[in-house]
Every structure is written in C-alpha cells, then in structure tokens.
Write a protein that holds these residues in place. Structure first.
Motif, PDB file in Angstrom:
ATOM      1  N   LEU A 184       0.837  -1.173  -0.127  1.00 15.04           N
ATOM      2  CA  LEU A 184      -0.101  -0.086  -0.087  1.00 15.04           C
ATOM      3  C   LEU A 184       0.957   1.316   0.025  1.00 15.04           C
ATOM      4  O   LEU A 184       1.571   1.566   1.033  1.00 15.04           O
ATOM      5  CB  LEU A 184      -0.824   0.025   1.111  1.00 15.04           C
ATOM      6  N   PRO A 185       0.737   1.789  -1.028  1.00 11.67           N
ATOM      7  CA  PRO A 185       2.047   3.053  -1.179  1.00 11.67           C
ATOM      8  C   PRO A 185       1.415   4.395  -0.429  1.00 11.67           C
ATOM      9  O   PRO A 185       2.403   5.037  -0.134  1.00 11.67           O
ATOM     10  CB  PRO A 185       1.835   3.392  -2.848  1.00 11.67           C
ATOM     11  N   ASN A 186       0.598   4.262   0.256  1.00 11.36           N
ATOM     12  CA  ASN A 186      -0.088   5.676   1.070  1.00 11.36           C
ATOM     13  C   ASN A 186       0.276   5.298   2.582  1.00 11.36           C
ATOM     14  O   ASN A 186      -0.234   6.340   3.349  1.00 11.36           O
ATOM     15  CB  ASN A 186      -1.324   6.204   0.905  1.00 11.36           C
ATOM     16  N   VAL A 187       0.860   4.212   2.856  1.00 11.41           N
ATOM     17  CA  VAL A 187       1.002   3.673   4.251  1.00 11.41           C
ATOM     18  C   VAL A 187       2.272   3.316   4.494  1.00 11.41           C
ATOM     19  O   VAL A 187       3.165   2.546   3.649  1.00 11.41           O
ATOM     20  CB  VAL A 187       0.073   2.513   4.450  1.00 11.41           C
ATOM     21  N   TRP A 188       2.936   3.609   5.708  1.00 14.97           N
ATOM     22  CA  TRP A 188       4.153   3.172   6.135  1.00 14.97           C
ATOM     23  C   TRP A 188       4.387   1.805   6.019  1.00 14.97           C
ATOM     24  O   TRP A 188       3.681   0.916   6.390  1.00 14.97           O
ATOM     25  CB  TRP A 188       4.366   3.634   7.696  1.00 14.97           C
TER      26      TRP A 188
END
Length: 694
Positions: free
Chosen positions: A198-202
């Motif tokens: 998931l590119p929007n999450v650490w």
C-alpha cells in the motif's frame, strides 16, 4: 568505577558561537550537571526520540519542582509542597540537594531498562556521590532537603507513570497491539516486492546487520518505536477528541488522490536532492546567513538577511562558499541524531547549553528584568525547553500513528519498479510510476545505453526507470569501506537514502518529521527565554573538519562550517537535512515546523505561569452542565494538568453554603475534567475549585 568530573567542557565538540575563541571549562550548576548526565545516558541508549523527549521533560519537571519548592511565588508542576529551608543550610544548598535527589531518582527509574543500564546507573550514583550526597538515603522527611527531593520525585513519577507511554511493561516503549499494514521490505535487495503493498501507508524495513544510528544492534525487522504516542500525555497541548492527533494539519498528499501531483513531485525532489550529494560535481553554495535563512514559518522562502548584514553586530556576514555536495552531506549527518547521538531532543539541549555558555551571555528570563543565577536560569530553561520537545513528540508521533505516512525509500523503489507515469505513449508506462524529469528520473532506452548516458554496468537496461542519485554507503554492512560513492545513474527500484546500510530509515512513519517538530518547538522556546530569535552576536555555527567528519562515507573534501543567524534558521536546516538524507518528503518537514511552532509557544506560555505563580490565579470555567440520565448530571470544567480540582455544591450560592461533593477531588491529567453527580429533588448549584493539594 569511573566518574564524570564536576567541571565539564560546556560545549559540543565543534559547535560554537561566532564570539567563541576557546572552550571554557568551569563549574556547572547542579541542574546543568544532571542535564549532562541524561545526555550521556541518551548517547549510549537505543535512539528513541519520543522516549528521550519524555525523559528530558520529566527530569526537568523534577528539577523545577525542587527549585520551586523553596520559592514563595513559583509553583511546582507535579509537587506543590512549600517546605522551610532546613536549619543549618542556605537556600542555595537546600535547592542543590533537593534537585540532586529528585533528578537522581528520576534518572535511575528511567534508565533501569535502558540498553546500557549497567554503565549509566553507576555513573548516576557516582554523580550524586561526587556532589557530596549519599545514595543510601531513603527519607521522605520534608524537613530535610533530600526528603524534599525524593518527595518531588515520588510526586512526578506517580503523575507520569500512567501517561500513555507504556513505561512499565516495555523497555522499547512500544504498543504490542499495533501491526503494520505493509509487509517489510528487504533493503539489501532491489525492488519493493512486499505482497499487497500500500503506497500511502508506512512500511517497516528488513535490514541486514541492523544497527541504531549510534551503533547498537537492532531488530532486523523494524518495530514501530513510539506507536502508542498518540495517547501519551503532553504538557500544554489540548484536544477535543482523544482518538485524534493533538495538532492536525490534515491528510498528507497521497498517491492517486486530489494531491497526487504534490505526492509525486515531492518524491522526485528527494531524488533530485539525493543527486546533490557529490562534492565533485562542480557546484558551490554560499551558506552564510546573509544568503541562507530567514524563512517564514512552514516555507523555504528565505534568501538571508537584508544586505547580508548581521542585524546584531551591524557588520556583514562573512561569505561562506562551500561545495554543495560537502554541505548537503554534512547537513544530513550533523542533524541526523546530533553530533554525539543525543537524538533531536537532546541535541537541542546541547545547543541551548552552548548558547548559555557564550561569553557575555546575560541570564535574563525573556531577555528582560533582573539577571538570575546560573541555577535559576538552567531550571527554567530546561523545564520550558523540554516540556516543549515532549509536546512536540506527542504532536509528531500522534500524527505518525494516525496517518501512518510512508517513507521515501518504500515509494521510490515501488513506483520506480512500476514504471514511468509521464507519457502513456512511451515504454514502461504505469499510472503508479515515477514522473520523468530530465537529469533526475529518466527512461532507459537502447539509445541512451549506446550513448553511454546509462550504463548496463549499473544495472540499467531498456525499459528500466533510472535515477541520478547517491549510490550507497561503500563497503559491506558491518564493515563500511572508505571513499565516497558519489552520484550515478542506477535503477530507481534500488534507491538508497544517504544513511548507513545498517540503519537506512527510522522505524516509524514519516508524516510529520520529528526533527522539524522538535527543532521548531525548541527554537520557539530559545527565542522566548532569551528575548531574541538570534544566536548571541547573531551567529551560531558548527565546524565539520575535512576528511574525518562523515561516517556514511569519506568526507567532507573540505572543512564545512554550518551557520545560522537565528534559532529558526537552525531548526529549518534540521528539517531540510532529512530531505537530503532521504528520510522525509517536503510536506513532512513543513507541516512539522508548523506543529513545532505551536508546541513551543504553548509550552512557553504555560511554563511562564508556573514561574510567576499565575497558574493558580488564571481564570478557568465550567464549560457545561448537562443531564446524563438515571438521575445524574455531568459537570465539565477546564483544568491545568497536575493541579487538583474538586466539585462543590450549594443550595443558594451564598458564601458559606458551599460544600465538597464527596469523592470528587482529582489531580487533573488533561485540560478538562468531567464529574458525574447523582441529583436530588432539591435544587443545587455547582462550582469547581482549584488547589495545589488533594
């Protein structure tokens, strides 16, 4: 057993102010000595910035409360007793002894679980003994100074014990209920192949031979340090919803959101800055405060001070032209955790001590009024500074937990692996790819390979997305080699930030930058307590010697002198250093600065009320009285943390008719308190009373 001397060098190695010709050595205040002890403890502990900020804060509250106990006007934060000076002692002697016992006990508590407790605890005992006090005293008799100090510790420790930091069950101060949304990325291999990324999450990292930045072995798979700090109790911050961050700038830019362009552009900016880490690229910069600094809050719009003039001395700032690649590398390493790995909260304590030590510095609180003693200055400086950096930890780590913002290494690798997003008609197109930008991010073709621009020797072949960036620490993990890697073209999916191979990126999310938040909070306090935003004589600096300073690779090629006109300039450099270091994108930095400003200003405003005693006379209000069903009502009132409040009732509001509602006396742990009261048929009026004692 070794001990640290009473007379300590009062400056960080290399960190100076413009007027300093030599490092002075002289007796330190008792508070300063204990501040030096915690900094020494931090340097050999696992770097845990929010934990160290909390420890600095609570140590400083102990020292302040012990000082305030013997002052008729000042009010303690956790301890509110007002004992008499013991017979046979001067006021100064009583304060020194009480401060020492409070500090010693607090530091022993906090460092009992530290990585190097076997080293730190004996040195704390040695400090107490060297000061002339016994480690065997257990008294809480407040007719004695040691009893006052130990009672101060008891009160502050009890107040802080259940503050949300999870102190009691985990030396790592972590939250066992937290599980990351992304699988770890193996940093020693190309690509980010974690399934379902998931590119929007650490994303945590898996690092071979992992170490902390001060060389302590770490878990090979990162565990989120400070994941519970969203619920940790601050000093001056307030919020309406305990599930939300203390300061909320809103959702950061996300991939494929309405701020998609900003998201991509800021990643490309990190790549661009990674490409500026080569000292041999022929580019130079003038970094004196006449050309660098003076930004407005949350921006990088400054161009130095008007006319290149130092506004304190009236003289021009001397030009400071350096190689860009030397400057950017020194900047990234200097601010990483501090020159001696104090982490940012400790780094700002060291910097504040340097300011205090400058020749001719006048200790006036707020820059006005009478000159105060070294001890009074230090206890007030530390409690204001360290409550501010603790609030900065609560604000920044609250946002990190709430939004879980990604780090550049995860998305640069993943997006570079997807392809390019600029032109659907070109090869390797993907809407999730990196934007192309000449000389920064490029598409490799047979023609670019044939021309020699992109080399197969660097892992490049037609269709790969290439970036021009720093190419990694020389040598192998655990045995870094000498030399400088420089900048070259290589695949985006192999990008590495300007960090050690064994560290790579901190073990927590990006948004917002802790460095930026800590640093701006500290800068606000230093500006307020000194009465000026400028360093003494208008110039602070740090000199990195040629060839020997850098640790990630050899360098710098020439001596580099970092310079700052104001505390804000230094704080801004701390934030920018994390972008050149590949740790953050710009929004992390700029929003962190804004949050830090609020933390610093709020902590200073409240600390002053403890200094002058007005915390007990500041008006507060009952904010609501509402039915709560089942024959009860709820009374909600404003509060100040640490003070005691009780609910009183009256049938007619006459002066002598108020009585305490049984069981309502409470020490406030937030900025408001709600009482639930059983109602009766008779009419009642309610008021809330504030006091320093239960």
């Amino acid at each position: 057993m070794s001990t640290r001397p009473i007379l300590l060098t009062r400056l960080l190695a290399g960190l100076t102010l413009s007027c300093l010709a030599a490092t002075p050595v002289f007796a330190l205040s008792t508070a300063r000595q204990w501040d030096e002890e915690i900094l020494a403890g931090i340097r050999i502990d696992i770097p845990k910035p929010p934990v160290h900020a909390r420890n600095l804060c609570d140590l400083s509250i102990c020292m302040w409360d012990a000082w305030a106990a013997y002052d008729a006007t000042a009010v303690g934060i956790g301890y509110h007793g007002k004992p008499a000076v013991p017979s046979g002692m001067t006021l100064a002697q009583a304060r020194d002894k009480a401060i020492s016992y409070a500090a010693w006990r607090m530091l022993r508590e906090r460092y009992a679980l530290s990585k190097n407790a076997a080293t730190t605890l004996p040195l704390l005992d040695a400090r107490l003994t060297t000061l002339g006090y016994s480690t065997s005293s257990t008294t809480r008799d407040t007719t004695t100074a040691e009893g006052v100090g130990s009672s101060v510790y008891d009160a502050v420790s009890a107040y802080c014990l259940n503050d949300g930091s999870n102190q009691t069950y985990s030396p790592a101060y972590s939250d066992p209920s937290y599980f990351p949304s992304n699988q770890p990325m193996i940093t020693g291999q190309p690509f980010n192949t974690a399934p379902g990324y998931l590119p929007n999450v650490w994303q945590p990292l898996a690092i071979t031979d992992a170490q902390t930045q001060n060389g302590i072995p770490a878990d090979s798979i990162q565990k989120y340090i400070g994941s519970q700090w969203l619920v940790a109790r601050p000093f001056a911050l307030s919020r309406d919803d305990s599930a939300k961050p203390w300061i909320d700038p809103g959702i950061p830019p996300l991939l494929n959101s309405d701020r998609d362009a900003q998201f991509r552009n800021e990643l490309v900016d990190v790549i661009r800055k990674s490409g500026e880490l080569d000292a041999n690229d022929g580019v130079t910069m003038n970094i004196d405060p006449g050309h660098w600094g003076g930004n407005s809050l949350g921006a990088n719009d400054g161009t130095g001070y008007p006319g290149g003039i130092n506004p304190i001395t009236g003289n021009p700032y001397a030009p400071n032209v350096v190689k860009r690649g030397d400057f950017t590398r020194v900047l990234a390493e200097f601010w990483a955790d501090g020159p001696n790995s104090e982490t940012p909260p400790g780094h700002w304590n060291s910097l504040a001590n340097t300011v205090t030590d400058s020749p001719g510095f006048v200790r006036k609180i707020g820059g006005t009024g009478p000159v105060v003693s070294d001890l009074e200055w230090d206890v007030k400086l530390y409690v204001a500074l360290n409550t501010a950096v603790h609030d900065a930890a609560c604000a920044a780590w609250g946002l990190k937990r709430y939004y879980e913002g990604p780090r550049p290494i995860s998305n640069i690798r993943w997006m570079g692996q997807q392809g390019q997003s600029s032109n659907p008609l070109l090869p390797s197109y993907s809407p999730n790819g990196l934007p192309l930008l000449p000389d920064v991010v490029e598409l490799v073709t047979n023609a670019t390979i044939a021309s020699g621009r992109h080399s197969a020797a660097n892992g490049l072949y037609a269709g790969v997305i290439a970036i021009k960036a720093w190419s990694g620490q020389p040598g192998t993990p655990g045995n870094p080699g000498s030399g400088a890697s420089g900048v070259r073209w290589y695949p985006a999916y192999s990008w590495i930030p300007f960090q050690a191979k064994t560290f790579v990126t901190p073990a927590f999310p990006g948004y917002v930058s802790g460095h930026s938040t800590f640093s701006r909070a500290a800068a606000e306090v230093l500006t307020s307590i000194t009465g000026s935003p400028f360093f003494p004589n208008g110039l602070g600096s740090f000199t990195a010697p040629a060839s020997t300073y850098l640790k990630f690779e050899s360098g710098p090629t020439q001596q580099v002198r970092l310079e700052w006109g104001t505390y804000y300039d230094a704080a801004d450099q701390a934030g920018l250093s994390r972008i050149w270091g590949g740790i953050h994108v710009s929004v992390d930095d700029l929003e962190g600065r804004k949050a830090g400003a609020k933390c610093g200003k709020g902590a200073w405003a409240l600390a002053k009320k403890y200094f002058d005693g007005s915390v007990l006379t500041t008006p507060f209000n009952i904010t609501s009285v509402q039915p709560a069903g089942s024959g009860t009502i709820q009374v909600k009132s404003e509060t100040t943390r640490g003070l005691y409040y009780k609910l009183q009732q009256s049938p007619d509001m006459s002066a002598n008719s108020w009585t305490d509602v049984a069981g309502t006396t409470t020490q406030a742990v937030d900025t408001s308190i709600t009482y639930s009261v059983t109602t009766s048929a008779a009419r009642r009026f309610y008021q809330v009373v504030r006091t320093t004692q239960p």
